[in-house]
Scaffold this active site. Sequence first.
Site, PDB file in Angstrom:
ATOM      1  N   GLU A  35       7.489   2.468  -6.333  1.00 29.44           N
ATOM      2  CA  GLU A  35       7.676   1.808  -5.183  1.00 29.44           C
ATOM      3  C   GLU A  35       7.792   2.991  -4.064  1.00 29.44           C
ATOM      4  OE1 GLU A  35       7.075   0.106  -2.977  1.00 29.44           O
ATOM      5  OE2 GLU A  35       8.532  -1.669  -2.535  1.00 29.44           O
ATOM      6  N   ASP A  36       7.496   2.736  -2.768  1.00 32.78           N
ATOM      7  CA  ASP A  36       8.042   3.545  -1.804  1.00 32.78           C
ATOM      8  C   ASP A  36       9.316   3.587  -1.319  1.00 32.78           C
ATOM      9  OD1 ASP A  36       7.633   1.320  -0.566  1.00 32.78           O
ATOM     10  OD2 ASP A  36       6.226   1.954   1.204  1.00 32.78           O
ATOM     11  N   PHE A  68      13.859   3.916  10.361  1.00 31.77           N
ATOM     12  CA  PHE A  68      12.512   3.534   9.930  1.00 31.77           C
ATOM     13  C   PHE A  68      11.681   4.784   9.724  1.00 31.77           C
ATOM     14  CE2 PHE A  68       8.441   1.468   9.870  1.00 31.77           C
ATOM     15  CZ  PHE A  68       8.667   0.362   9.163  1.00 31.77           C
ATOM     16  N   ARG A  83       0.266   6.644   8.208  1.00 31.98           N
ATOM     17  CA  ARG A  83       0.386   6.659   6.583  1.00 31.98           C
ATOM     18  C   ARG A  83      -0.247   8.307   6.103  1.00 31.98           C
ATOM     19  NH1 ARG A  83       0.804   2.077   3.925  1.00 31.98           N
ATOM     20  NH2 ARG A  83      -0.048   0.325   4.749  1.00 31.98           N
ATOM     21  N   LYS A  86      17.272   2.935   0.873  1.00 32.60           N
ATOM     22  CA  LYS A  86      17.948   2.797   2.011  1.00 32.60           C
ATOM     23  C   LYS A  86      19.169   1.854   1.654  1.00 32.60           C
ATOM     24  CE  LYS A  86      14.920   2.125   5.575  1.00 32.60           C
ATOM     25  NZ  LYS A  86      14.302   1.331   6.658  1.00 32.60           N
ATOM     26  N   ASP A 127      14.474  -1.364   0.405  1.00 36.80           N
ATOM     27  CA  ASP A 127      15.429  -1.418   1.612  1.00 36.80           C
ATOM     28  C   ASP A 127      16.267  -2.577   1.468  1.00 36.80           C
ATOM     29  OD1 ASP A 127      15.958  -1.292   4.267  1.00 36.80           O
ATOM     30  OD2 ASP A 127      14.313  -2.610   4.888  1.00 36.80           O
ATOM     31  N   LYS A 137       0.743  -1.216  -0.069  1.00 39.57           N
ATOM     32  CA  LYS A 137       0.105   0.120   0.219  1.00 39.57           C
ATOM     33  C   LYS A 137       0.773   1.290   0.012  1.00 39.57           C
ATOM     34  CE  LYS A 137      -3.159  -2.136   3.206  1.00 39.57           C
ATOM     35  NZ  LYS A 137      -3.515  -2.278   4.667  1.00 39.57           N
ATOM     36  N   GLY A 138       2.008   1.133   0.441  1.00 40.50           N
ATOM     37  CA  GLY A 138       2.815   2.210   0.803  1.00 40.50           C
ATOM     38  C   GLY A 138       3.185   3.346  -0.208  1.00 40.50           C
ATOM     39  N   ASP A 166       3.863   3.329   6.217  1.00 40.60           N
ATOM     40  CA  ASP A 166       3.233   3.087   7.451  1.00 40.60           C
ATOM     41  C   ASP A 166       4.435   2.326   8.146  1.00 40.60           C
ATOM     42  OD1 ASP A 166       3.246   0.630   5.965  1.00 40.60           O
ATOM     43  OD2 ASP A 166       2.188  -0.012   7.714  1.00 40.60           O
TER      44      ASP A 166
HETATM   45  P1  IMP Z   1      12.507  -4.752   1.132  1.00 39.94           P
HETATM   46  O1  IMP Z   1      12.118  -5.831   0.214  1.00 39.94           O
HETATM   47  O2  IMP Z   1      13.390  -5.151   2.374  1.00 39.94           O
HETATM   48  O3  IMP Z   1      13.397  -3.776  -0.082  1.00 39.94           O
HETATM   49  O4  IMP Z   1      11.554  -3.975   1.633  1.00 39.94           O
HETATM   50  C1  IMP Z   1      10.799  -3.045   0.710  1.00 39.94           C
HETATM   51  C2  IMP Z   1       9.373  -2.798   1.731  1.00 39.94           C
HETATM   52  O5  IMP Z   1       9.719  -2.718   2.889  1.00 39.94           O
HETATM   53  C3  IMP Z   1       8.850  -1.422   1.207  1.00 39.94           C
HETATM   54  O6  IMP Z   1       8.177  -1.321   0.056  1.00 39.94           O
HETATM   55  C4  IMP Z   1       8.276  -1.047   2.614  1.00 39.94           C
HETATM   56  O7  IMP Z   1       6.853  -1.339   2.138  1.00 39.94           O
HETATM   57  C5  IMP Z   1       8.955  -1.579   3.617  1.00 39.94           C
HETATM   58  N1  IMP Z   1       9.915  -0.838   4.119  1.00 39.94           N
HETATM   59  C6  IMP Z   1      11.211  -0.788   4.221  1.00 39.94           C
HETATM   60  N2  IMP Z   1      11.793   0.154   4.923  1.00 39.94           N
HETATM   61  C7  IMP Z   1      10.636   0.798   5.525  1.00 39.94           C
HETATM   62  C8  IMP Z   1      10.887   2.092   6.246  1.00 39.94           C
HETATM   63  O8  IMP Z   1      11.534   2.403   6.669  1.00 39.94           O
HETATM   64  N3  IMP Z   1       9.539   1.946   6.595  1.00 39.94           N
HETATM   65  C9  IMP Z   1       8.549   1.659   6.277  1.00 39.94           C
HETATM   66  N4  IMP Z   1       8.421   0.743   5.510  1.00 39.94           N
HETATM   67  C10 IMP Z   1       9.742   0.292   5.082  1.00 39.94           C
HETATM   68 MG    MG Z   2       6.178  -1.189  -0.058  1.00 42.31          MG
END
Ligand code: IMP
Ligand code: MG
Length: 173
Positions: A98-99, A151, A164, A130, A102, A42-43, A158
Amino acid sequence: MVNKQPSILFSQQEIKHTVVRLAAEIKKDYQGKHPLFISILKGSFVFLADLIRQLDLPLEVDFVKVSSYGSSKETSGKVKMVQGLNTPIKGRDVLVVEDIVDTGLTLSFLLEHLQKKKPASLKLCALADKPSRRQVPVPIDYLGFTVPDKFIVGYGIDWDENFRYLPDICVLD
Ligand code: IMP
Ligand code: MG
């Protein structure tokens, strides 16, 4: 209730400037095309809504939902598609919105999944990156902000469904 205190990392003003910059880059690259924007729920919904309103391109949108987090702040490492696409993407110019990137696990899974469907092109636009947490490489074609290993919440993003609604991008202590 939640007793954590978010503090502002990027203000509404900074976000606005960044969205305008990204839209200009995207508009230049997709001139004469009819792209499909795929937003990851949803982000990214707030970011998508602002981004498309800065573009006058004949674009389409669709949504996918990918699960990687439960209610914790750490990725489970396991990614699965919870809600798939309704639009065929074969031969389409696809831009994933994408938001945050990470660990990169979500995006590498999703991009690989979409690539198999043979789009004409496949690019990624991320509001935030990140890089310090990356486990698998993910090429980001359009990037808003590089963020520290903190975070982030707000502007659609969220923590366990909270925050959000905040208009700024904030850090959760
Ligand atoms: P990844 O698979 O670890 O790259 O994670 C991606 C998803 O994790 C993002 O689309 C976010 O929904 C969530 N995420 C990663 N870091 C954060 C953060 O700092 N705050 C909130 N959601 C996060
Ligand atoms: Mg996301």
